[in-house]
Scaffold this motif. Structure first.
Motif, PDB file in Angstrom:
ATOM      1  N   GLN A 260       0.836  -1.187   0.000  1.00 30.80           N
ATOM      2  CA  GLN A 260       0.000   0.000   0.000  1.00 30.80           C
ATOM      3  C   GLN A 260       0.873   1.239   0.000  1.00 30.80           C
ATOM      4  OE1 GLN A 260      -2.974   0.123   3.054  1.00 30.80           O
ATOM      5  NE2 GLN A 260      -3.894   2.002   2.278  1.00 30.80           N
ATOM      6  N   ALA A 261       0.730   2.021  -1.061  1.00 29.16           N
ATOM      7  CA  ALA A 261       1.489   3.261  -1.184  1.00 29.16           C
ATOM      8  C   ALA A 261       0.644   4.417  -0.684  1.00 29.16           C
ATOM      9  CB  ALA A 261       1.875   3.489  -2.640  1.00 29.16           C
TER      10      ALA A 261
ATOM     11  N   CYS B 276       5.556   3.022   1.267  1.00 29.67           N
ATOM     12  CA  CYS B 276       4.930   1.793   0.795  1.00 29.67           C
ATOM     13  C   CYS B 276       5.004   0.779   1.926  1.00 29.67           C
ATOM     14  CB  CYS B 276       5.633   1.273  -0.444  1.00 29.67           C
ATOM     15  SG  CYS B 276       5.019  -0.325  -1.016  1.00 29.67           S
ATOM     16  N   ALA B 277       3.852   0.446   2.463  1.00 29.92           N
ATOM     17  CA  ALA B 277       3.788  -0.513   3.558  1.00 29.92           C
ATOM     18  C   ALA B 277       3.421  -1.885   3.015  1.00 29.92           C
ATOM     19  CB  ALA B 277       2.762  -0.065   4.582  1.00 29.92           C
ATOM     20  N   ALA B 278       4.208  -2.871   3.395  1.00 31.28           N
ATOM     21  CA  ALA B 278       3.963  -4.238   2.949  1.00 31.28           C
ATOM     22  C   ALA B 278       3.339  -5.036   4.080  1.00 31.28           C
ATOM     23  CB  ALA B 278       5.264  -4.881   2.504  1.00 31.28           C
ATOM     24  N   SER B 279       2.410  -5.899   3.736  1.00 31.45           N
ATOM     25  CA  SER B 279       1.784  -6.763   4.724  1.00 31.45           C
ATOM     26  C   SER B 279       1.531  -8.132   4.108  1.00 31.45           C
ATOM     27  CB  SER B 279       0.466  -6.154   5.209  1.00 31.45           C
ATOM     28  OG  SER B 279      -0.430  -5.990   4.138  1.00 31.45           O
ATOM     29  N   GLY B 280       1.392  -9.110   4.951  1.00 30.88           N
ATOM     30  CA  GLY B 280       1.123 -10.460   4.468  1.00 30.88           C
ATOM     31  C   GLY B 280       2.365 -11.327   4.396  1.00 30.88           C
TER      32      GLY B 280
ATOM     33  N   ALA C 248       6.467  -1.666  -5.775  1.00 27.89           N
ATOM     34  CA  ALA C 248       6.447  -3.037  -6.250  1.00 27.89           C
ATOM     35  C   ALA C 248       7.537  -3.837  -5.532  1.00 27.89           C
ATOM     36  CB  ALA C 248       6.663  -3.083  -7.758  1.00 27.89           C
ATOM     37  N   ALA C 249       7.349  -5.147  -5.510  1.00 26.96           N
ATOM     38  CA  ALA C 249       8.317  -6.019  -4.849  1.00 26.96           C
ATOM     39  C   ALA C 249       8.636  -7.222  -5.721  1.00 26.96           C
ATOM     40  CB  ALA C 249       7.775  -6.487  -3.497  1.00 26.96           C
ATOM     41  N   ARG C 250       9.896  -7.595  -5.719  1.00 28.71           N
ATOM     42  CA  ARG C 250      10.332  -8.786  -6.415  1.00 28.71           C
ATOM     43  C   ARG C 250      10.318  -9.966  -5.448  1.00 28.71           C
ATOM     44  NH1 ARG C 250      15.649  -8.413  -9.771  1.00 28.71           N
ATOM     45  NH2 ARG C 250      14.568 -10.155 -10.752  1.00 28.71           N
ATOM     46  N   THR C 251      10.678 -11.127  -5.955  1.00 32.40           N
ATOM     47  CA  THR C 251      10.873 -12.306  -5.114  1.00 32.40           C
ATOM     48  C   THR C 251      12.321 -12.756  -5.153  1.00 32.40           C
ATOM     49  OG1 THR C 251      10.126 -13.712  -6.935  1.00 32.40           O
ATOM     50  CG2 THR C 251       8.490 -13.106  -5.273  1.00 32.40           C
ATOM     51  N   THR C 252      13.199 -11.845  -5.548  1.00 32.38           N
ATOM     52  CA  THR C 252      14.636 -12.063  -5.476  1.00 32.38           C
ATOM     53  C   THR C 252      15.269 -10.850  -4.800  1.00 32.38           C
ATOM     54  OG1 THR C 252      15.102 -11.056  -7.614  1.00 32.38           O
ATOM     55  CG2 THR C 252      14.608 -13.411  -7.605  1.00 32.38           C
TER      56      THR C 252
ATOM     57  N   TRP D 130       2.468  -5.646  -6.580  1.00 29.63           N
ATOM     58  CA  TRP D 130       2.288  -4.222  -6.884  1.00 29.63           C
ATOM     59  C   TRP D 130       1.284  -3.580  -5.924  1.00 29.63           C
ATOM     60  CZ3 TRP D 130       4.870  -1.475 -10.701  1.00 29.63           C
ATOM     61  CH2 TRP D 130       5.669  -2.242 -11.549  1.00 29.63           C
ATOM     62  N   GLY D 131       1.567  -2.355  -5.554  1.00 31.95           N
ATOM     63  CA  GLY D 131       0.623  -1.574  -4.775  1.00 31.95           C
ATOM     64  C   GLY D 131      -0.317  -0.809  -5.692  1.00 31.95           C
TER      65      GLY D 131
END
Length: 122
Positions: A4-5, A21-25, A95-99, A112-113
């Motif tokens: 969430q941005a 940008c807050a990440a959750s989960g 946005a976030a990668r998995t690497t 992606w937010g």
């Protein structure tokens, strides 16, 4: 998983704004995250990215004016934008990668937010 941005708004040219940008989960502490933006009528473009080890990438248009940072404890990413120009007006997406490596390629980002609007007035 959610990104969430927030923190956008209206700012005058030459001013500053900090978007978050807050990440959750899940934790993204081991993965690279980045910022992209999309101006009205234009394609989405890369802004900045920061990898797990702190390596950073910036687009030429923002280099020296924008700074990407991360608070791993808070699972949050920031983009400090200084000396803003009208051409910086856009919706900013996180946005976030998995690497772990930073990247400027949008297709390499899995999460992606929803974006936050930054409007720079002249």
């Amino acid at each position: 998983v959610q990104l969430q941005a927030f923190g956008g708004g209206l700012v005058q040219a030459g001013g500053s704004v900090n978007v978050s940008c807050a990440a959750s989960g899940r934790s993204f502490s081991s993965y690279a995250m980045g910022w992209f933006r999309q101006a009205p009528g234009k394609e989405r473009e890369f802004v900045a990215s920061r990898g797990w080890r702190g390596n950073t990438l910036y687009s030429d248009s923002v280099k020296g004016r924008f700074t990407i940072s991360r608070d791993y404890a808070k699972n949050t990413m920031y983009l400090q934008m200084n000396n803003l120009k009208p051409e910086d007006t856009a919706v900013y997406y996180c946005a976030a990668r998995t690497t772990s490596l930073s990247s400027s390629r949008s297709y390499e980002y899995k999460y992606w937010g929803q974006g936050t609007l930054v409007t720079v007035s002249s």
